[in-house]
Enzyme design. Sequence first.
Site, PDB file in Angstrom:
ATOM      1  N   HIS A  13      23.956  10.165  -7.011  1.00 20.34           N
ATOM      2  CA  HIS A  13      22.547   9.790  -7.019  1.00 20.34           C
ATOM      3  C   HIS A  13      22.305   8.412  -6.431  1.00 20.34           C
ATOM      4  O   HIS A  13      23.197   7.559  -6.335  1.00 20.34           O
ATOM      5  CB  HIS A  13      21.977   9.868  -8.438  1.00 20.34           C
ATOM      6  CG  HIS A  13      22.532   8.860  -9.398  1.00 20.34           C
ATOM      7  ND1 HIS A  13      22.020   7.588  -9.531  1.00 20.34           N
ATOM      8  CD2 HIS A  13      23.561   8.932 -10.290  1.00 20.34           C
ATOM      9  CE1 HIS A  13      22.701   6.925 -10.464  1.00 20.34           C
ATOM     10  NE2 HIS A  13      23.640   7.713 -10.934  1.00 20.34           N
TER      11      HIS A  13
ATOM     12  N   CYS B 265      28.558   9.149 -13.667  1.00 25.02           N
ATOM     13  CA  CYS B 265      27.978   9.630 -12.418  1.00 25.02           C
ATOM     14  C   CYS B 265      28.351   8.705 -11.260  1.00 25.02           C
ATOM     15  O   CYS B 265      28.890   7.619 -11.461  1.00 25.02           O
ATOM     16  CB  CYS B 265      26.463   9.738 -12.549  1.00 25.02           C
ATOM     17  SG  CYS B 265      25.913  11.164 -13.520  1.00 25.02           S
TER      18      CYS B 265
END
Length: 478
Positions: free
Chosen positions: A396, A415
Amino acid sequence: MQAAQPGVGVEIRGAVSGKYKDFYARRGYWPLWVEKDRIGPQADALLALIADSELDGLRPRAYGARDLQKLIDAADNSPNPKVLARAELALSKALADLVVDMRRPARGMAMRYLDPEVEPRDPDPSDILRTAALAPSLKDYIQTAGWMSPFYMQLRKARAIYLDTWGDLPAITVPADVKLRPGGKSPDIARLRQRLGLSDGTAYDKALVERVRVFQRDHGLKPDGVAGTMTVAALNRGPRYYDRLLALNLERARLLPGPWTRHVVVDAASARLWYYNKGALDGTMKVVVGTEQTQTPLMAGMIRYATLNPYWNIPPDLVQRNVAPKILRGASLKSLNYEALADWSADAAPLPQSAVDWDAVAAGRREVRVRQLPGAGNAMGRVKFMFPNDLGIYLHDTPQRDLFAKADRHFSNGCVRLEDAQRLGRWFFGKAPTLDGDAPEQHQPLPQPVPVFLTYLTAVPTAQGVQFLPDVYGRDGI
Protein backbone atom coordinates in the site's frame (compact mmCIF):
# COMPACT_ATOMS: atom_id res chain seq x y z
CA MET A 1 18.97 -20.29 -35.93
CA GLN A 2 20.45 -21.75 -39.10
CA ALA A 3 18.57 -24.52 -40.88
CA ALA A 4 19.46 -28.14 -40.09
CA GLN A 5 19.46 -31.06 -42.45
CA PRO A 6 15.90 -32.06 -43.31
CA GLY A 7 16.85 -35.59 -42.30
CA VAL A 8 17.49 -34.52 -38.71
CA GLY A 9 13.79 -33.85 -38.19
CA VAL A 10 12.95 -37.25 -39.63
CA GLU A 11 15.37 -38.94 -37.24
CA ILE A 12 14.03 -36.95 -34.26
CA ARG A 13 10.50 -37.97 -35.19
CA GLY A 14 11.49 -41.62 -35.25
CA ALA A 15 13.40 -41.56 -31.98
CA VAL A 16 11.52 -39.16 -29.69
CA SER A 17 8.89 -40.40 -27.26
CA GLY A 18 6.81 -39.47 -24.24
CA LYS A 19 6.41 -35.84 -23.22
CA TYR A 20 9.40 -34.83 -25.31
CA LYS A 21 7.37 -35.83 -28.36
CA ASP A 22 4.73 -33.26 -27.37
CA PHE A 23 7.36 -30.53 -27.65
CA TYR A 24 8.93 -31.67 -30.91
CA ALA A 25 5.66 -32.53 -32.65
CA ARG A 26 4.34 -29.00 -32.08
CA ARG A 27 7.41 -27.54 -33.82
CA GLY A 28 7.41 -29.99 -36.72
CA TYR A 29 10.34 -31.91 -35.18
CA TRP A 30 12.58 -28.92 -35.78
CA PRO A 31 15.73 -29.28 -33.61
CA LEU A 32 16.55 -27.05 -30.66
CA TRP A 33 20.28 -27.73 -30.48
CA VAL A 34 21.33 -28.39 -34.09
CA GLU A 35 22.45 -25.39 -36.13
CA LYS A 36 23.64 -25.78 -39.70
CA ASP A 37 24.31 -29.50 -39.23
CA ARG A 38 26.30 -28.98 -36.04
CA ILE A 39 25.48 -28.84 -32.35
CA GLY A 40 25.22 -25.14 -31.47
CA PRO A 41 27.09 -23.22 -28.73
CA GLN A 42 24.07 -23.52 -26.43
CA ALA A 43 25.24 -27.08 -25.73
CA ASP A 44 28.53 -25.74 -24.32
CA ALA A 45 26.52 -23.38 -22.11
CA LEU A 46 24.52 -26.34 -20.78
CA LEU A 47 27.67 -28.37 -20.06
CA ALA A 48 29.19 -25.40 -18.20
CA LEU A 49 26.04 -25.00 -16.08
CA ILE A 50 26.04 -28.72 -15.27
CA ALA A 51 29.74 -28.59 -14.31
CA ASP A 52 28.95 -25.91 -11.69
CA SER A 53 25.75 -27.51 -10.41
CA GLU A 54 27.35 -28.36 -7.04
CA LEU A 55 26.60 -24.71 -6.26
CA ASP A 56 22.92 -25.69 -6.58
CA GLY A 57 23.32 -28.62 -4.20
CA LEU A 58 23.21 -31.05 -7.15
CA ARG A 59 25.57 -33.73 -8.47
CA PRO A 60 27.03 -32.92 -11.91
CA ARG A 61 27.42 -36.63 -12.66
CA ALA A 62 23.63 -37.06 -12.49
CA TYR A 63 23.25 -35.30 -15.85
CA GLY A 64 25.68 -37.44 -17.84
CA ALA A 65 27.98 -34.62 -18.88
CA ARG A 66 30.65 -37.01 -20.18
CA ASP A 67 28.18 -38.90 -22.35
CA LEU A 68 26.77 -35.61 -23.62
CA GLN A 69 30.25 -34.45 -24.60
CA LYS A 70 30.87 -37.73 -26.46
CA LEU A 71 27.60 -37.32 -28.37
CA ILE A 72 28.49 -33.72 -29.26
CA ASP A 73 31.97 -34.76 -30.42
CA ALA A 74 30.50 -37.59 -32.47
CA ALA A 75 28.03 -35.19 -34.10
CA ASP A 76 30.83 -32.74 -34.91
CA ASN A 77 33.03 -35.48 -36.38
CA SER A 78 30.25 -37.24 -38.28
CA PRO A 79 27.32 -34.85 -38.76
CA ASN A 80 24.82 -37.32 -40.17
CA PRO A 81 21.13 -36.96 -39.22
CA LYS A 82 21.01 -39.98 -36.92
CA VAL A 83 24.00 -38.88 -34.83
CA LEU A 84 22.75 -35.29 -34.68
CA ALA A 85 19.28 -36.43 -33.58
CA ARG A 86 20.77 -38.61 -30.84
CA ALA A 87 22.74 -35.65 -29.45
CA GLU A 88 19.71 -33.38 -29.85
CA LEU A 89 17.41 -35.54 -27.74
CA ALA A 90 20.06 -36.22 -25.08
CA LEU A 91 20.67 -32.49 -24.64
CA SER A 92 16.95 -31.77 -24.36
CA LYS A 93 16.56 -34.41 -21.67
CA ALA A 94 19.58 -33.12 -19.74
CA LEU A 95 18.23 -29.55 -19.84
CA ALA A 96 14.77 -30.65 -18.67
CA ASP A 97 16.24 -32.73 -15.82
CA LEU A 98 18.48 -29.87 -14.70
CA VAL A 99 15.66 -27.33 -14.76
CA VAL A 100 13.39 -29.59 -12.68
CA ASP A 101 16.12 -30.17 -10.09
CA MET A 102 17.18 -26.52 -9.89
CA ARG A 103 13.58 -25.39 -9.46
CA ARG A 104 12.64 -28.01 -6.84
CA PRO A 105 12.53 -26.38 -3.36
CA ALA A 106 14.28 -27.90 -0.39
CA ARG A 107 12.14 -29.56 2.22
CA GLY A 108 10.99 -27.42 5.10
CA MET A 109 11.28 -24.01 3.45
CA ALA A 110 8.72 -21.89 5.32
CA MET A 111 6.86 -20.18 2.48
CA ARG A 112 3.08 -19.95 2.72
CA TYR A 113 1.31 -20.25 -0.64
CA LEU A 114 -2.07 -18.52 -0.90
CA ASP A 115 -3.00 -19.54 -4.45
CA PRO A 116 -2.42 -22.65 -6.55
CA GLU A 117 -0.87 -20.53 -9.31
CA VAL A 118 2.19 -19.82 -7.14
CA GLU A 119 2.67 -23.24 -5.54
CA PRO A 120 5.90 -25.03 -6.54
CA ARG A 121 5.53 -27.92 -8.96
CA ASP A 122 7.83 -29.96 -11.16
CA PRO A 123 7.42 -28.44 -14.62
CA ASP A 124 6.59 -30.70 -17.55
CA PRO A 125 9.56 -31.37 -19.90
CA SER A 126 7.56 -30.12 -22.89
CA ASP A 127 6.84 -26.84 -21.08
CA ILE A 128 10.50 -26.47 -20.10
CA LEU A 129 11.68 -26.90 -23.68
CA ARG A 130 8.91 -24.73 -25.11
CA THR A 131 9.88 -21.86 -22.81
CA ALA A 132 13.55 -22.31 -23.70
CA ALA A 133 12.73 -22.30 -27.41
CA LEU A 134 10.91 -18.95 -27.06
CA ALA A 135 13.96 -17.20 -25.60
CA PRO A 136 15.62 -14.76 -28.03
CA SER A 137 18.92 -16.59 -27.47
CA LEU A 138 18.94 -20.15 -26.15
CA LYS A 139 22.63 -19.82 -25.30
CA ASP A 140 21.99 -16.72 -23.17
CA TYR A 141 18.92 -18.31 -21.60
CA ILE A 142 21.00 -21.29 -20.47
CA GLN A 143 24.02 -19.25 -19.38
CA THR A 144 21.81 -17.10 -17.16
CA ALA A 145 19.56 -20.04 -16.16
CA GLY A 146 16.59 -17.92 -17.24
CA TRP A 147 14.17 -20.30 -15.49
CA MET A 148 15.62 -19.23 -12.12
CA SER A 149 15.15 -15.98 -10.25
CA PRO A 150 17.87 -13.39 -10.92
CA PHE A 151 18.33 -13.29 -7.14
CA TYR A 152 19.16 -16.98 -7.19
CA MET A 153 21.68 -16.72 -10.02
CA GLN A 154 23.34 -13.62 -8.57
CA LEU A 155 23.63 -15.31 -5.16
CA ARG A 156 24.91 -18.47 -6.84
CA LYS A 157 27.71 -16.45 -8.47
CA ALA A 158 28.30 -14.53 -5.25
CA ARG A 159 28.69 -17.78 -3.33
CA ALA A 160 31.44 -18.89 -5.70
CA ILE A 161 33.18 -15.50 -5.39
CA TYR A 162 32.85 -15.54 -1.60
CA LEU A 163 34.36 -18.99 -1.27
CA ASP A 164 37.18 -18.01 -3.62
CA THR A 165 37.86 -14.79 -1.65
CA TRP A 166 37.42 -15.92 1.95
CA GLY A 167 36.93 -19.69 1.98
CA ASP A 168 40.55 -20.87 2.03
CA LEU A 169 41.98 -18.45 4.58
CA PRO A 170 43.49 -19.83 7.81
CA ALA A 171 40.98 -20.76 10.52
CA ILE A 172 42.69 -18.63 13.14
CA THR A 173 40.78 -17.17 16.08
CA VAL A 174 41.33 -13.46 16.67
CA PRO A 175 41.08 -12.35 20.34
CA ALA A 176 37.63 -10.91 20.92
CA ASP A 177 38.42 -8.82 24.01
CA VAL A 178 40.66 -6.24 22.33
CA LYS A 179 40.00 -3.55 19.71
CA LEU A 180 42.66 -3.59 17.02
CA ARG A 181 43.28 -0.24 15.35
CA PRO A 182 45.33 1.12 12.44
CA GLY A 183 48.80 2.14 13.49
CA GLY A 184 49.10 -0.45 16.24
CA LYS A 185 51.58 -3.30 16.67
CA SER A 186 50.93 -6.48 18.65
CA PRO A 187 50.82 -10.29 18.49
CA ASP A 188 47.02 -10.00 18.21
CA ILE A 189 47.45 -7.93 15.04
CA ALA A 190 49.74 -10.67 13.74
CA ARG A 191 46.89 -13.15 14.20
CA LEU A 192 44.50 -10.76 12.41
CA ARG A 193 46.91 -10.51 9.48
CA GLN A 194 47.17 -14.30 9.27
CA ARG A 195 43.39 -14.69 9.46
CA LEU A 196 42.97 -12.32 6.50
CA GLY A 197 45.72 -13.93 4.40
CA LEU A 198 48.30 -11.14 4.60
CA SER A 199 52.05 -11.43 5.04
CA ASP A 200 53.52 -12.08 8.47
CA GLY A 201 54.04 -9.11 10.73
CA THR A 202 52.64 -7.28 13.74
CA ALA A 203 51.81 -3.91 12.14
CA TYR A 204 48.28 -2.62 11.47
CA ASP A 205 49.38 -1.04 8.17
CA LYS A 206 47.53 0.30 5.12
CA ALA A 207 47.29 -3.15 3.54
CA LEU A 208 45.58 -4.52 6.65
CA VAL A 209 43.24 -1.52 6.87
CA GLU A 210 42.10 -2.10 3.29
CA ARG A 211 41.71 -5.85 3.80
CA VAL A 212 39.61 -5.26 6.93
CA ARG A 213 37.47 -2.77 5.00
CA VAL A 214 36.82 -5.29 2.24
CA PHE A 215 35.87 -7.93 4.80
CA GLN A 216 33.56 -5.48 6.58
CA ARG A 217 31.88 -4.44 3.33
CA ASP A 218 31.25 -8.07 2.39
CA HIS A 219 29.83 -8.89 5.80
CA GLY A 220 27.40 -6.01 6.21
CA LEU A 221 29.59 -4.04 8.65
CA LYS A 222 30.63 -0.41 8.67
CA PRO A 223 33.80 -0.36 6.51
CA ASP A 224 35.94 1.76 8.82
CA GLY A 225 39.02 -0.50 8.74
CA VAL A 226 38.96 -0.97 12.52
CA ALA A 227 38.80 -4.54 13.85
CA GLY A 228 36.26 -3.90 16.59
CA THR A 229 33.95 -6.29 18.42
CA MET A 230 31.52 -6.92 15.54
CA THR A 231 34.27 -7.35 12.94
CA VAL A 232 36.20 -9.81 15.11
CA ALA A 233 33.00 -11.75 15.84
CA ALA A 234 32.34 -12.03 12.09
CA LEU A 235 35.91 -13.17 11.46
CA ASN A 236 35.69 -15.80 14.17
CA ARG A 237 32.46 -17.28 12.79
CA GLY A 238 34.57 -18.47 9.88
CA PRO A 239 33.76 -19.04 6.21
CA ARG A 240 31.76 -22.24 6.84
CA TYR A 241 29.19 -20.25 8.81
CA TYR A 242 28.77 -17.77 5.96
CA ASP A 243 28.68 -20.50 3.34
CA ARG A 244 25.79 -22.12 5.25
CA LEU A 245 24.11 -18.71 5.32
CA LEU A 246 24.57 -18.36 1.57
CA ALA A 247 23.16 -21.85 1.04
CA LEU A 248 20.10 -20.98 3.17
CA ASN A 249 19.46 -17.82 1.17
CA LEU A 250 19.89 -19.69 -2.08
CA GLU A 251 17.09 -22.00 -0.97
CA ARG A 252 14.90 -18.98 -0.22
CA ALA A 253 15.69 -17.52 -3.65
CA ARG A 254 15.01 -20.89 -5.29
CA LEU A 255 11.33 -20.37 -4.41
CA LEU A 256 11.14 -17.24 -6.58
CA PRO A 257 10.14 -17.40 -10.26
CA GLY A 258 12.34 -16.56 -13.21
CA PRO A 259 12.16 -13.12 -14.86
CA TRP A 260 10.06 -14.41 -17.76
CA THR A 261 7.19 -14.71 -15.28
CA ARG A 262 5.59 -11.31 -14.64
CA HIS A 263 5.88 -10.96 -10.87
CA VAL A 264 6.76 -8.83 -7.85
CA VAL A 265 9.34 -9.68 -5.16
CA VAL A 266 9.41 -8.03 -1.73
CA ASP A 267 12.48 -8.71 0.42
CA ALA A 268 11.72 -8.04 4.08
CA ALA A 269 15.39 -8.21 5.11
CA SER A 270 16.61 -5.37 2.87
CA ALA A 271 13.19 -3.64 2.69
CA ARG A 272 13.13 -3.42 -1.10
CA LEU A 273 10.75 -4.41 -3.89
CA TRP A 274 11.47 -5.50 -7.48
CA TYR A 275 9.14 -6.24 -10.40
CA TYR A 276 9.95 -8.34 -13.47
CA ASN A 277 8.45 -9.05 -16.87
CA LYS A 278 9.53 -10.54 -20.21
CA GLY A 279 12.94 -11.60 -18.91
CA ALA A 280 13.94 -8.22 -17.49
CA LEU A 281 13.80 -6.16 -14.33
CA ASP A 282 11.21 -3.43 -14.95
CA GLY A 283 11.79 -1.51 -11.72
CA THR A 284 12.67 -1.45 -8.05
CA MET A 285 11.84 0.72 -5.05
CA LYS A 286 12.28 1.00 -1.31
CA VAL A 287 9.59 -0.33 0.97
CA VAL A 288 8.80 -0.21 4.68
CA VAL A 289 8.17 -3.64 6.21
CA GLY A 290 7.27 -5.15 9.57
CA THR A 291 9.11 -4.64 12.83
CA GLU A 292 10.78 -7.46 14.72
CA GLN A 293 7.56 -7.83 16.73
CA THR A 294 5.16 -7.49 13.75
CA GLN A 295 7.08 -9.33 11.05
CA THR A 296 6.25 -9.35 7.37
CA PRO A 297 5.62 -13.05 6.69
CA LEU A 298 7.10 -15.36 4.07
CA MET A 299 4.19 -15.82 1.66
CA ALA A 300 3.26 -15.85 -2.00
CA GLY A 301 -0.05 -15.06 -3.65
CA MET A 302 -1.75 -13.39 -6.58
CA ILE A 303 -2.34 -9.64 -6.58
CA ARG A 304 -5.85 -9.51 -8.01
CA TYR A 305 -7.15 -5.98 -7.49
CA ALA A 306 -6.36 -2.49 -6.27
CA THR A 307 -8.44 -0.61 -3.73
CA LEU A 308 -8.51 3.15 -4.28
CA ASN A 309 -9.43 5.62 -1.56
CA PRO A 310 -9.08 2.89 1.08
CA TYR A 311 -10.05 2.72 4.70
CA TRP A 312 -7.48 1.53 7.23
CA ASN A 313 -8.85 -1.08 9.58
CA ILE A 314 -6.74 -0.46 12.66
CA PRO A 315 -5.45 -3.69 14.29
CA PRO A 316 -7.12 -4.33 17.69
CA ASP A 317 -3.80 -4.15 19.56
CA LEU A 318 -3.19 -0.66 18.16
CA VAL A 319 -6.73 0.37 19.05
CA GLN A 320 -5.94 -0.74 22.60
CA ARG A 321 -2.50 0.89 22.80
CA ASN A 322 -3.00 4.04 20.73
CA VAL A 323 -6.61 4.91 19.98
CA ALA A 324 -8.34 4.18 23.29
CA PRO A 325 -5.86 6.21 25.40
CA LYS A 326 -6.32 9.22 23.09
CA ILE A 327 -10.10 8.99 23.46
CA LEU A 328 -9.75 8.74 27.25
CA ARG A 329 -7.56 11.87 27.20
CA GLY A 330 -10.34 13.80 25.47
CA ALA A 331 -9.84 13.28 21.73
CA SER A 332 -12.82 12.41 19.54
CA LEU A 333 -13.08 9.80 16.80
CA LYS A 334 -14.11 12.56 14.40
CA SER A 335 -11.06 14.69 15.18
CA LEU A 336 -8.83 11.66 14.58
CA ASN A 337 -10.65 10.90 11.29
CA TYR A 338 -11.69 7.52 12.70
CA GLU A 339 -14.99 5.72 13.09
CA ALA A 340 -16.02 2.78 15.27
CA LEU A 341 -18.08 -0.07 13.81
CA ALA A 342 -20.38 -2.65 15.32
CA ASP A 343 -18.54 -5.68 13.86
CA TRP A 344 -16.07 -6.82 11.16
CA SER A 345 -18.61 -7.49 8.40
CA ALA A 346 -18.53 -5.64 5.07
CA ASP A 347 -21.68 -3.63 5.90
CA ALA A 348 -21.08 -3.05 9.62
CA ALA A 349 -23.06 -0.21 11.18
CA PRO A 350 -21.19 2.78 12.67
CA LEU A 351 -21.10 3.02 16.47
CA PRO A 352 -21.38 6.32 18.34
CA GLN A 353 -18.24 7.05 20.35
CA SER A 354 -20.35 7.08 23.50
CA ALA A 355 -21.49 3.50 22.89
CA VAL A 356 -17.97 2.11 23.40
CA ASP A 357 -16.48 1.29 26.82
CA TRP A 358 -13.08 2.83 26.10
CA ASP A 359 -11.73 1.97 29.55
CA ALA A 360 -12.38 -1.71 28.79
CA VAL A 361 -10.78 -1.36 25.36
CA ALA A 362 -7.68 0.29 26.85
CA ALA A 363 -7.44 -2.46 29.46
CA GLY A 364 -7.72 -5.20 26.82
CA ARG A 365 -11.03 -6.55 28.19
CA ARG A 366 -12.93 -5.64 25.05
CA GLU A 367 -12.19 -5.22 21.34
CA VAL A 368 -13.86 -2.74 19.05
CA ARG A 369 -13.40 -2.29 15.32
CA VAL A 370 -12.01 1.14 14.46
CA ARG A 371 -11.07 2.30 10.99
CA GLN A 372 -9.42 5.41 9.63
CA LEU A 373 -11.43 7.20 6.95
CA PRO A 374 -9.97 7.79 3.48
CA GLY A 375 -7.99 10.94 2.86
CA ALA A 376 -4.52 12.40 2.48
CA GLY A 377 -3.50 11.36 5.99
CA ASN A 378 -4.83 7.81 5.80
CA ALA A 379 -2.16 5.26 6.72
CA MET A 380 -2.94 3.34 3.50
CA GLY A 381 -2.37 6.45 1.38
CA ARG A 382 -4.37 6.54 -1.84
CA VAL A 383 -4.22 2.90 -2.91
CA LYS A 384 -3.56 -0.61 -1.70
CA PHE A 385 -2.87 -3.70 -3.81
CA MET A 386 -4.60 -6.80 -2.57
CA PHE A 387 -3.61 -10.47 -2.60
CA PRO A 388 -6.31 -11.88 -0.33
CA ASN A 389 -5.00 -13.55 2.84
CA ASP A 390 -6.21 -14.04 6.39
CA LEU A 391 -3.27 -12.11 7.88
CA GLY A 392 -4.36 -8.82 6.34
CA ILE A 393 -1.07 -8.32 4.50
CA TYR A 394 -0.98 -6.20 1.35
CA LEU A 395 1.08 -3.59 -0.51
CA HIS A 396 0.00 0.00 0.00
CA ASP A 397 0.73 3.68 -0.39
CA THR A 398 1.70 5.71 2.68
CA PRO A 399 1.84 9.37 3.73
CA GLN A 400 4.90 8.72 5.95
CA ARG A 401 7.51 9.60 3.33
CA ASP A 402 10.31 10.27 5.83
CA LEU A 403 10.74 6.58 6.60
CA PHE A 404 12.09 5.87 3.12
CA ALA A 405 15.17 7.98 3.86
CA LYS A 406 16.20 5.61 6.65
CA ALA A 407 18.69 2.78 6.12
CA ASP A 408 16.65 0.45 8.36
CA ARG A 409 13.01 0.45 7.23
CA HIS A 410 11.39 -2.06 9.61
CA PHE A 411 8.54 0.05 10.97
CA SER A 412 5.20 -1.38 9.76
CA ASN A 413 2.70 -3.74 11.36
CA GLY A 414 3.51 -6.39 8.74
CA CYS A 415 2.13 -4.80 5.57
CA VAL A 416 4.41 -3.41 2.86
CA ARG A 417 4.46 0.37 2.43
CA LEU A 418 5.50 1.47 -1.05
CA GLU A 419 7.92 4.25 -1.92
CA ASP A 420 6.10 4.86 -5.22
CA ALA A 421 2.65 3.25 -5.25
CA GLN A 422 1.61 5.22 -8.34
CA ARG A 423 4.50 3.84 -10.40
CA LEU A 424 3.70 0.28 -9.36
CA GLY A 425 0.04 0.92 -10.16
CA ARG A 426 0.95 2.01 -13.70
CA TRP A 427 2.95 -1.20 -14.10
CA PHE A 428 0.03 -3.33 -12.90
CA PHE A 429 -2.61 -1.62 -15.02
CA GLY A 430 -0.67 -0.20 -17.96
CA LYS A 431 -1.85 3.25 -16.84
CA ALA A 432 -2.48 5.02 -13.57
CA PRO A 433 -5.66 3.70 -11.90
CA THR A 434 -8.08 6.58 -11.30
CA LEU A 435 -10.91 7.21 -8.87
CA ASP A 436 -14.52 7.24 -9.97
CA GLY A 437 -15.77 10.03 -7.74
CA ASP A 438 -14.85 10.24 -4.06
CA ALA A 439 -16.49 7.07 -2.77
CA PRO A 440 -14.30 5.01 -0.39
CA GLU A 441 -12.94 1.53 -1.12
CA GLN A 442 -13.19 1.51 -4.92
CA HIS A 443 -12.02 -1.93 -6.10
CA GLN A 444 -10.42 -2.24 -9.54
CA PRO A 445 -9.38 -5.71 -10.79
CA LEU A 446 -5.98 -5.99 -12.45
CA PRO A 447 -6.09 -6.82 -16.19
CA GLN A 448 -4.19 -9.99 -15.26
CA PRO A 449 -3.44 -11.17 -11.70
CA VAL A 450 0.26 -10.80 -10.84
CA PRO A 451 2.19 -13.14 -8.51
CA VAL A 452 3.82 -11.51 -5.49
CA PHE A 453 6.50 -13.21 -3.38
CA LEU A 454 7.39 -11.93 0.09
CA THR A 455 10.82 -13.33 0.92
CA TYR A 456 13.65 -12.76 3.39
CA LEU A 457 17.20 -12.56 2.00
CA THR A 458 19.93 -11.91 4.56
CA ALA A 459 22.64 -12.41 1.93
CA VAL A 460 22.39 -10.17 -1.11
CA PRO A 461 24.56 -9.93 -4.22
CA THR A 462 26.58 -6.76 -4.82
CA ALA A 463 28.78 -5.55 -7.67
CA GLN A 464 31.80 -6.91 -5.75
CA GLY A 465 30.25 -10.20 -4.62
CA VAL A 466 27.95 -10.54 -1.62
CA GLN A 467 26.86 -8.62 1.47
CA PHE A 468 25.35 -10.12 4.61
CA LEU A 469 22.47 -8.22 6.21
CA PRO A 470 21.28 -8.22 9.82
CA ASP A 471 18.89 -11.06 10.66
CA VAL A 472 16.25 -8.63 11.96
CA TYR A 473 13.58 -11.32 12.34
CA GLY A 474 15.88 -14.01 13.77
CA ARG A 475 14.94 -16.49 11.04
CA ASP A 476 18.37 -17.72 9.93
CA GLY A 477 18.97 -20.06 12.87
CA ILE A 478 22.58 -20.77 11.93
